[in-house]
Design an enzyme around this catalytic site. Structure first.
Site, mmCIF file in Angstrom:
data_model
loop_
_atom_site.group_PDB
_atom_site.id
_atom_site.type_symbol
_atom_site.label_atom_id
_atom_site.label_comp_id
_atom_site.label_asym_id
_atom_site.label_seq_id
_atom_site.Cartn_x
_atom_site.Cartn_y
_atom_site.Cartn_z
ATOM 1 C CB SER A 163 -0.901 0.015 1.238
ATOM 2 O OG SER A 163 -1.588 1.238 1.355
ATOM 3 C CG HIS A 164 0.324 4.555 -2.412
ATOM 4 N ND1 HIS A 164 -0.389 3.594 -3.098
ATOM 5 C CD2 HIS A 164 1.041 5.228 -3.333
ATOM 6 C CE1 HIS A 164 -0.121 3.685 -4.377
ATOM 7 N NE2 HIS A 164 0.745 4.674 -4.555
#
Length: 125
Positions: free
Chosen positions: A8-9
């Site tokens: 994920s970011h």
């Protein structure tokens, strides 16, 4: 054994998801949080993802769950940098990060059949 890489970011998202999955399923799988950048910022990091994959080298299969956009590109880049044997074990999963990774983890406790696991994940969409 199944390896699951959460991409994920945001590291907070992947850390929380890893905690939730581990709490619900135990330690039957190797689950790695590969969110954010190496220095803790929002973003993605192919080297961080690659490091997580290499830690799973003894797993039969390695499933990568990504949130969006550049996380997929970073996962693809990380896989391209691996040796061929490890590359073959890696699968970027087309499914939601949270629900998909959770369902794959739970279902892998029932079967090692990749097609069956992927079918269950596809029902999360």
């Amino acid at each position: 054994m199944l390896g699951i890489i959460l991409v994920s970011h945001s590291r907070k998202i992947t850390d929380g998801l890893k905690e939730m999955i581990t709490e619900m399923t135990g330690t039957e799988q190797m689950i790695f949080s590969a969110g954010g950048t190496g220095d803790g910022r929002i973003g993605t990091s192919a080297p961080l993802i690659m490091e997580s994959i290499e830690t799973c080298k003894n797993c039969e299969r390695i499933l990568l769950f990504c949130d969006m956009g550049s996380s997929i590109l970073s996962a693809e880049t990380a896989i391209e940098l691996l040796d061929d044997e490890l590359k073959e074990k890696c699968h970027i999963i087309d499914g939601p990060l949270v629900e998909g990774a959770f369902v794959a983890s739970v279902h892998s406790l029932l079967t090692e059949d990749l097609d069956s696991i992927l079918h269950e994940v596809s029902q999360c969409k």
